[in-house]
Each structure stands twice: as C-alpha cells, then as structure tokens.
Design a protein around this motif. Structure first.
Motif, mmCIF file in Angstrom:
data_model
loop_
_atom_site.group_PDB
_atom_site.id
_atom_site.type_symbol
_atom_site.label_atom_id
_atom_site.label_comp_id
_atom_site.label_asym_id
_atom_site.label_seq_id
_atom_site.Cartn_x
_atom_site.Cartn_y
_atom_site.Cartn_z
ATOM 1 N N GLY A 1 10.806 38.073 8.417
ATOM 2 C CA GLY A 1 9.689 38.459 9.277
ATOM 3 C C GLY A 1 8.368 37.963 8.729
ATOM 4 N N ALA A 2 7.299 38.690 9.022
ATOM 5 C CA ALA A 2 5.955 38.310 8.588
ATOM 6 C C ALA A 2 5.697 38.813 7.170
ATOM 7 C CB ALA A 2 4.908 38.888 9.537
ATOM 8 N N VAL A 3 4.944 38.015 6.387
ATOM 9 C CA VAL A 3 4.612 38.359 5.008
ATOM 10 C C VAL A 3 3.122 38.155 4.789
ATOM 11 C CG1 VAL A 3 4.903 37.707 2.583
ATOM 12 C CG2 VAL A 3 6.890 37.810 4.077
ATOM 13 N N ALA A 4 2.502 39.081 4.053
ATOM 14 C CA ALA A 4 1.089 38.946 3.692
ATOM 15 C C ALA A 4 0.921 39.319 2.232
ATOM 16 C CB ALA A 4 0.211 39.838 4.568
ATOM 17 N N GLU A 5 0.276 38.452 1.464
ATOM 18 C CA GLU A 5 -0.019 38.756 0.067
ATOM 19 C C GLU A 5 -1.354 39.485 -0.005
ATOM 20 O OE1 GLU A 5 -0.510 36.449 -4.233
ATOM 21 O OE2 GLU A 5 0.216 35.353 -2.464
ATOM 22 N N MET A 6 -1.421 40.534 -0.823
ATOM 23 C CA MET A 6 -2.643 41.345 -0.882
ATOM 24 C C MET A 6 -2.754 42.065 -2.214
ATOM 25 S SD MET A 6 -1.466 44.310 1.846
ATOM 26 C CE MET A 6 -1.266 43.081 3.140
ATOM 27 N N ARG A 7 -3.870 42.773 -2.412
ATOM 28 C CA ARG A 7 -4.076 43.576 -3.617
ATOM 29 C C ARG A 7 -3.172 44.810 -3.586
ATOM 30 N NH1 ARG A 7 -9.362 43.521 -1.684
ATOM 31 N NH2 ARG A 7 -9.201 45.803 -1.527
ATOM 32 N N ALA B 1 9.733 42.570 -18.108
ATOM 33 C CA ALA B 1 10.087 42.151 -16.755
ATOM 34 C C ALA B 1 8.855 41.632 -16.022
ATOM 35 C CB ALA B 1 10.709 43.297 -15.973
ATOM 36 N N ARG B 2 9.064 40.649 -15.167
ATOM 37 C CA ARG B 2 7.999 40.085 -14.328
ATOM 38 C C ARG B 2 8.094 40.773 -12.967
ATOM 39 N NH1 ARG B 2 10.916 35.682 -15.685
ATOM 40 N NH2 ARG B 2 10.950 34.932 -13.528
ATOM 41 N N VAL B 3 7.199 41.719 -12.729
ATOM 42 C CA VAL B 3 7.347 42.633 -11.597
ATOM 43 C C VAL B 3 6.489 42.208 -10.410
ATOM 44 C CG1 VAL B 3 7.172 45.031 -10.825
ATOM 45 C CG2 VAL B 3 7.823 44.536 -13.199
ATOM 46 N N VAL B 4 7.080 42.249 -9.234
ATOM 47 C CA VAL B 4 6.393 42.036 -7.963
ATOM 48 C C VAL B 4 6.670 43.255 -7.091
ATOM 49 C CG1 VAL B 4 6.157 40.573 -5.913
ATOM 50 C CG2 VAL B 4 6.687 39.536 -8.133
ATOM 51 N N ARG B 5 5.632 43.831 -6.510
ATOM 52 C CA ARG B 5 5.819 44.930 -5.557
ATOM 53 C C ARG B 5 5.759 44.396 -4.134
ATOM 54 N NH1 ARG B 5 2.089 49.977 -5.564
ATOM 55 N NH2 ARG B 5 3.540 50.530 -3.891
ATOM 56 N N VAL B 6 6.658 44.860 -3.298
ATOM 57 C CA VAL B 6 6.617 44.510 -1.884
ATOM 58 C C VAL B 6 6.783 45.776 -1.057
ATOM 59 C CG1 VAL B 6 7.631 42.242 -2.350
ATOM 60 C CG2 VAL B 6 9.099 44.096 -1.607
ATOM 61 N N MET B 7 6.164 45.795 0.108
ATOM 62 C CA MET B 7 6.297 46.900 1.049
ATOM 63 C C MET B 7 6.842 46.346 2.363
ATOM 64 S SD MET B 7 5.469 50.089 0.207
ATOM 65 C CE MET B 7 6.641 49.754 -1.107
ATOM 66 N N THR C 1 6.083 42.603 5.767
ATOM 67 C CA THR C 1 6.137 42.855 4.338
ATOM 68 C C THR C 1 4.830 42.474 3.663
ATOM 69 O OG1 THR C 1 8.523 42.403 4.309
ATOM 70 C CG2 THR C 1 7.373 42.336 2.195
ATOM 71 N N ALA C 2 4.306 43.377 2.843
ATOM 72 C CA ALA C 2 3.142 43.095 2.004
ATOM 73 C C ALA C 2 3.632 42.830 0.588
ATOM 74 C CB ALA C 2 2.173 44.265 2.025
ATOM 75 N N VAL C 3 2.963 41.908 -0.124
ATOM 76 C CA VAL C 3 3.417 41.459 -1.442
ATOM 77 C C VAL C 3 2.254 41.427 -2.419
ATOM 78 C CG1 VAL C 3 4.470 39.559 -2.746
ATOM 79 C CG2 VAL C 3 5.220 40.028 -0.397
ATOM 80 N N THR C 4 2.495 41.888 -3.651
ATOM 81 C CA THR C 4 1.503 41.733 -4.717
ATOM 82 C C THR C 4 2.219 41.590 -6.053
ATOM 83 O OG1 THR C 4 -0.556 42.626 -5.614
ATOM 84 C CG2 THR C 4 1.202 44.195 -5.228
ATOM 85 N N GLY C 5 1.683 40.746 -6.919
ATOM 86 C CA GLY C 5 2.303 40.496 -8.209
ATOM 87 C C GLY C 5 1.696 41.319 -9.321
ATOM 88 N N GLY C 6 2.505 41.621 -10.334
ATOM 89 C CA GLY C 6 2.047 42.379 -11.485
ATOM 90 C C GLY C 6 1.428 41.491 -12.549
ATOM 91 N N SER C 7 1.089 42.087 -13.676
ATOM 92 C CA SER C 7 0.364 41.367 -14.726
ATOM 93 C C SER C 7 1.200 40.280 -15.378
ATOM 94 C CB SER C 7 -0.113 42.361 -15.791
ATOM 95 O OG SER C 7 0.987 43.002 -16.421
ATOM 96 N N ARG C 8 2.524 40.427 -15.377
ATOM 97 C CA ARG C 8 3.385 39.421 -16.002
ATOM 98 C C ARG C 8 4.035 38.486 -14.982
ATOM 99 N NH1 ARG C 8 4.801 44.140 -19.252
ATOM 100 N NH2 ARG C 8 6.625 44.529 -17.936
ATOM 101 N N ALA C 9 3.868 38.781 -13.704
ATOM 102 C CA ALA C 9 4.477 37.941 -12.670
ATOM 103 C C ALA C 9 3.761 36.598 -12.580
ATOM 104 C CB ALA C 9 4.430 38.643 -11.325
#
Length: 271
Positions: free
Chosen positions: A158-164, A116-122, A134-142
């Motif tokens: 709403g608002a989105v920010a990509e981060m570690r 699976a291509r995993v993305v975590r969001v908060m 919402t905070a967003v970060t991608g996994g190793s296969r994403a």
C-alpha cells in the motif's frame, strides 16, 4: 513486482491479525516467495494456516531468529513485546529489526535489543489486500538502507510515508484505527437502512460498494474530499439536510477518538 523479487528472508514474530496480514501481503504481492517468509506464533492454528501457503513457521521467537532471517519484524502486541525482546535480545545484534508495536518507542526497543538496527513502522490492517497505509521512521542505529528496505517491503502492501517518530504515533492513531472507524460507519449506515425498511444483506452490499467506489474516485482523481462532497450536495437537497445533522457530531467525535487513541498510545509507552 515479479515473483520473489527481493532476494532475502523476512522473519515475522507474531502471526495474528497484523503479522499474518503482512506475511500474506508480501507473498500475494510477489515481493517474496512464500518460502522466504518465516512466521513465529504460539497458536498452532495460525501456524498451520500460514504453512499451508508455503511459509516456514515456528512455535517461538528464538527458533525463528535462529533460522537466520535477514530482517525480523516484531508484530506482537505492545504488552507482549518486552518478553519477546528479552527472549531474542542476544540473537539480534547487527540485524535489521522492524517493529509495528504501537506506543513502544525506538529508544525502548534499542535499549532492549543491543546492537540491533531498529526501524519503527505503523501499518494498518488493509496491508493484507495491498491497500494499507504505513508510516516509517528509523532509529539511531538504522542505516538509510534499512529504512529504504522497510519502505520497499511495506510499499508492496500500500502507501508508505517516512516521517519523524512523534508523527508516527499520530499516524498510528489515525490510519491504524481508521479501518475500525470505516467499519463502524458502514455498520451504522446499514443499521439505519434496515431500521427504515431495507433488507439487511442488500443494504450492506450497497453501502460497502459505495464506500469502495468513493475511495477509488478520491484516489484516482486526486479530488479534495470537500469538493467530492459538493458533487452530491445540492442546495436545499437531501444530502445538505443530512450533512447539517451529521457533520458537527462526526467531526467532534473523530477528533475525540483520535485524541483517545493518542492518549492510549502514550499510556502503552509508559507501561
């Protein structure tokens, strides 16, 4: 966005507070047509509420995944997530999977969902009214496309920010808990007003409207919170006296609360 702007289907496993809010927000924003939102939940009442809006609902996660959504959102509690992932692990290979589970790392999810291509969001609860954070970060296969898709979906809410990933947990401890903090403060101010003679209904309306107005001014004007405070704080005045009492306790309490949320996030990760 125009109605049904994204030409894909999104499956949401979990129709509770967050999963249901995401589903409703995607439809209300026009990002997806209701029929392109699939939701799985064991509670018939939740399924019925979402089905009444035109969404497709399922009793369990395997049935939803078998319906073939393009993206799957894992919106169940961290304690429930392992069982859910086990039930669909062989069905999600090569699929984009977005997890909103606090404290459950990318490595853990990728290990449970091979391929699976995993993305975590908060995200936080105001996504339902399209004013979430919402905070967003991608996994190793994403792929970059997977991360961009997650950002597109949640930017409609709403608002989105990509981060570690390490920053993601901090974001969850701050903006994830913030709706509860703000609600607590509204309740505290309302109770203070009632104890000193104001009618409860009037006090609550006045406090809630004030909070909304302050938030709109801070966002629309881009003013720093400290500068905004100075606008209503006259030297030797009532606000100055009130802040002298409130600020130390509020700052210390907020730092302690965020640290407690982070500690619990790490406990959940260990569990």
């Amino acid at each position: 966005m125009a109605q049904g702007e994204l030409d894909l289907t999104v499956g949401i496993i979990g129709g509770g507070s967050m999963g249901g809010s995401i589903a409703r927000g995607l439809v209300a924003s026009g990002t997806l047509e209701a029929a392109r939102v699939l939701v799985a939940d064991s509670a018939a009442e939740k399924r019925d509420e979402l089905a009444a809006l035109g969404m497709r609902t399922f009793e369990d996660a395997p049935a939803l995944v078998d319906a073939g959504p393009d993206v799957v959102v894992l919106a169940v509690k961290p304690q429930v997530l392992p069982d859910v992932m086990e039930s669909v692990s062989t069905r999600l290979a090569e699929k984009c999977v977005i997890s909103i589970a606090a404290g459950v790392s990318l490595a853990t999810i990728e290990g449970a969902l091979p391929g699976a291509r995993v993305v975590r969001v908060m995200p936080n609860l105001p996504v339902q009214v399209r004013s979430g954070a919402t905070a967003v970060t991608g996994g190793s296969r994403a792929t970059r496309e997977d991360v961009r898709l997650a950002c597109t979906l949640f930017s409609a809410l709403g608002a989105v920010a990509e981060m570690r990933e390490d920053q993601l947990d901090v974001s969850g401890a701050v903006v994830g808990t913030a709706p509860a903090f703000f609600s607590l403060f509204v309740d505290a101010l309302t109770r203070a007003a009632v104890l000193r003679g104001l009618p409860a209904a009037s006090a609550r309306e006045l406090v809630e409207t004030t909070m909304r107005g302050c938030a709109e001014q801070l966002l629309n004007e881009g003013v720093h919170p400290r500068e905004y405070m100075e606008r209503v704080t006259s030297p030797g005045g009532t606000t100055a006296a009130a802040l002298f009492e409130l600020e130390p306790a509020l700052m210390d309490g907020t730092y302690a609360a965020v640290d407690a949320a982070l500690a619990r996030t790490r406990e959940l990760a260990g569990e």
